[in-house]
Structures are given as C-alpha cells and as structure tokens.
Design an enzyme around this catalytic site. Sequence first.
Site, short mmCIF file in Angstrom:
data_model
loop_
_atom_site.label_atom_id
_atom_site.label_comp_id
_atom_site.label_asym_id
_atom_site.label_seq_id
_atom_site.Cartn_x
_atom_site.Cartn_y
_atom_site.Cartn_z
N LYS A 125 1.09 -1.12 0.07
CA LYS A 125 0.00 -0.01 0.12
C LYS A 125 0.84 1.26 -0.01
CE LYS A 125 -3.91 2.07 2.44
NZ LYS A 125 -4.61 1.92 3.78
N SER B 293 -9.65 1.62 2.76
CA SER B 293 -8.80 2.65 1.84
C SER B 293 -7.68 1.40 1.37
CB SER B 293 -7.86 3.85 2.67
OG SER B 293 -7.32 2.91 3.83
N SER C 64 -9.91 -0.46 7.20
CA SER C 64 -9.28 -0.23 5.73
C SER C 64 -8.67 -1.56 5.24
CB SER C 64 -8.22 0.94 5.80
OG SER C 64 -8.87 2.19 5.76
#
Lengths: 486, 95
Positions: free
Chosen positions: A79, A154, A178
């Site tokens: 990420k 996210s 997330s």
Amino acid sequence: MDLSQLTISEASQLLRRREIRARELTQSVLARIETSDPLLHTYLTVCAEEALAQAAAAEQHLQTPETASPLCGVPIAIKDVILTKGVRSTAGSRMLADFVPPYDATVIQRLKDAGAIIIGKVNCDEFAMGSSTENSAFFPSRNPWDLTRVPGGSSGGSATAVAADQSLASLGTDTGGSIRLPAAFCGVTGLKPTYGRVSRYGVVAYASSLDQVGPVTKDVRDCALLLQTIAGHDPKDSTSVNLPVPDYQATLTHGVQGLRVGVPKEYFVEGMQPEVEEAVRTGIAALTALGVAPVSISLPHTEYAVAAYYIIATAEASSNLARYDGVRYGHRAAQSDGLVAMYEQTRAEGFGSEVKRRILLGTYVLSAGYYDAYYLKAQKVRTLIRQDFLQAFQECDVIATPVAPTTAFAIGERTTDPLTMYLSDIFTIAVNLAGLPGLSVPCGFDHQGLPIGLQLIGKPFDEATLLRTAYSYEHCTTWHKRKPTL
Amino acid sequence: MAQVTKEDVLRVARLARLTLDEQDAEAMTAHFTKVLAYIEKLTVLPTDDIEPATHAVTVAAPLRADCVTNAPDPALLQTALAKDDTFFKVPKIIE
C-alpha cells in the site's frame, strides 16, 4: 501453470524445491499486472527493474533452501502509505506525488530481510481516508469481481492486487476497517493485528492511536506467514509492544473444538443486505459444526462507535497532517506571499476534498470551547467500547460478525454523501477503537457474484486463535478458491 | 443540533492553515452540520465517571540513555523543496 495464481506457501515450496525460479515467478506477476491493470487501476508504481534484481538476490538465498525464509522470492505489493526507500511513496495524495523516501518502513525492511520481492506500490484512498479507494488523488481502483464497483478502501489496491493475482500477497493498513472492508469486497483474507503488534515506523500517519499495518492474502495460511514476518517489537515505534510473537503456523491446524464464538446481536441490524446476514450466519453454523460453541453476546455501545471514531480519527489526522507544510518534503505552492500564505496555499493545492474535510473537522473538535464536548467525550466513549469487548471476552474466545452491511457498492454511489460512506465501516470501526485484532475471511457471494466477508475479532494479542479459527473455517469451504474473471 | 456557520468553518480553516474558496466553504459548512448532528448521539451517554482512553493499549513511555543515536542524515535533505547548503529554505519570515 500460471505462477501468478500461486499462494505464498505454494510458491515457497516450489521455489525451495527448485521447481520454479524467483525470476519466472516475478515475471509471471509482472505479466499479469501488464494485462490486467488497464482494467483494474491497482498500481501507482510498478517496480519491475528493482523486483527482478531482488529476485536475483533471492535466488542466491534459495540455493540453501533450509535457511531461506518462506517469503524468499515471493512478490508482495505494498500500500502506498508505507514508505519504500528509493521508490515513490504517494499515500494516494498529490501532496506526495513525487516523494521518494530516503528510508524504508520497518515492515518493508523486515520483508526485504526475509527475501521478499517488492513488486510495486498500490493505490489507496488519499492518506488512507476512505472506504472505496475513490479518494485517491490519481484514479479510483476497480473491483475485479465487477469493474463498475469499488474494491473497498482504503487499502483497495492491496485487496485488488491479491484477488486478481497481480501479487501473491500485499500489505495494507487499517485505521477503521481499511484492510478488512476491501478484503471482504474482493473475496480475499485480510488481518488487522492488535494495536502495537506491528511497527508503524515509516507508515504515513493518519490516526496514530488506531493505525495498524496488516497482511492481505489469498488464504489464511499465507496471512499467518506474512504476519509472522512483520510482527514484533520495534524500538523505532514507541507504541509497538514488546511481547513475544508466537509461531502462528504451529497452531494453525490445532482445530477449534471447544472454542466459544460470541455472536453480538448489535451486528445484525435492520437494513443490512439479507444475503450478507445469511452468509455470515451460515459461516457461524459451519464453525459450530466444527465444534465451536456459539454464544449470544452484547456489545451495547456499538452504535456509538462511528461517531466516536470520526471525532478521534479526525482530531489525530488534523495534528498528523500539520507536517505537510511544503518545507521538508511533498508539494510546495509555486507562488505565495510569505510563510503563512505558503503553508495555506501548499495545503489547499496538495490535499483532496476528503482530507480537507477531516483536517477541518479534527481542528474543530480540538478547538477552544469544543474540546470537552467532542474530543474528551469521544475518548470516554472509546473506553466504554473497549470495556464492552473485554466484558464479552469473559464469555467467549472469538467474536464473529459481518465485515460490512452490504457487498461492494457502485463506483460513485456514495461519493456525494460522505456520511453514508463513513457508515460503510459500521462493523469494523469499534475493533480499531478497542485496539483488537480483526480478520476478514471469505464466506460467500451474493446473487450478483460479489464476495461477502466474515469478520472474526480476537482478544488483544491473540492473533493465533483468530488465525486458527479462520483456518479451520476456510478448510471446510471453497469460497477462497474462487477467482474473478477479467 | 449544532449550528455551524460559514464563519466557523473559515475560522477553523485559518487554524488548520488551509485556504478555502467560497464554494468549498459552503460545502464544508453543510458537511459539518450533517456530521456534527450525527455525532450529537454521543451526548445521551452518561460518561461523567468514565476515564478517557487515549490509546487502546497502554504502554509505558520507553526510556533510553540521553545520548544522540542518530547522526544528521544528509539524505533527508534530498526531499527538501528548497534548500541552501545543509538547511531547508523557507520564505522570508523576519523583515
């Protein structure tokens, strides 16, 4: 065989037996990214050259397979809020669009030490603020099961990459759901470890008392492997806890006979998609058939979690994001009249709408005259929420709930109403407030072919029981073996 | 219900060092009103005797010897938006 479809444990065995090479595995994943990413928009940066160099280094280690880590030669996606030395790390923001960090996050260092290959940096909501990956300053990612839908957020790119075989596994971060929400929406396994279990050093901070890094994987065994590598005390993160990390693989197959699984009534609410409730209840029944004892429990302050979260998280964000001042790194406004104007213009240009909303709300709840009414109140409610869980864990060992009230929603469906978007995290947020470990494991599909996730919540630092429960469940189902057709 | 005005939002924006244009300020005011109305639900909970939680896991602040452990790293200046020798450069702040 398409090597990109392998799990970590499968690939690791083949690499150690010298039946495949790290280079061909890496090339297979790179080829998959090349063909699928124009559809999915997962990657912000693909590290092809560096990955092939890391594959060559891994090959050296694999010459002596008995000493090589299970992650040696395995491509992992990261990420983009996690800093990677020499590789652009944007946090999904224009503010950091050209930021190349001079150091690695501790979790990246640990992956590199294990010989893992950093295949690239994946998309996310800007500064990890969002539930759909639509808040990325670059582009929205798409759900591999239905390209018109969001992958969740996210860590949407982290889940998409794993679901679509664009990496064997990935790292995400979870502040209010997330990791678990995108894992559920994309049909993969995702774990938010206990707060303090994994170092946050080198992770772009959103809400420091809630953020945790965790694995997103194709199955539960891989989740255990990846957690094993990244977990543990780090002197560079003063909130990382100095506790021994158990051998997660060793207990994975010990079964669940006699385990008590709590089912909280507050997590089965009116308005949730009936197919989600059905799949989750069927999942709990499957666990019962394996020998767990289901226990009805109550978490009475559940309905206050989202409100408390949006005070605490935004307050911390407003403080954390004050560092983006256009001086040391990131964007700086080209023309401005004086220092304060430079700050204001830089931040107006660099941050997207949702980030501005949260900074402003956080500044408001911390400002003179409002602190007690909002921030202090929310911290007290946080205590109540944590007490709910600790009380419940007197009666059970693991808690089972849905991850989200619905399956993946359409791109654009919730962007006009931020509050509706916030409520996507209604079943995941309390776990962050209480600092507990939470895991999402695939437990079915709705009539449109969209994945559903079962959330398992554990006692503090008891990821081992969580993984063992998820592993037992996974072994009596085949949901995790389904692949989206692109 | 909390009444939030555009002036409140602009005041907070100044505190947060964020320039907002007229349209953003209007949208943000509407958003604040909605979210604060939602947050109001916390007021029904009696919390007078409850200790606030700053963290989910309480860890004592770690202590170490009072000595420098990290030398200045020139690599950190590579990301500077403007620099002069070994300094970050900012717009003039003292006339």
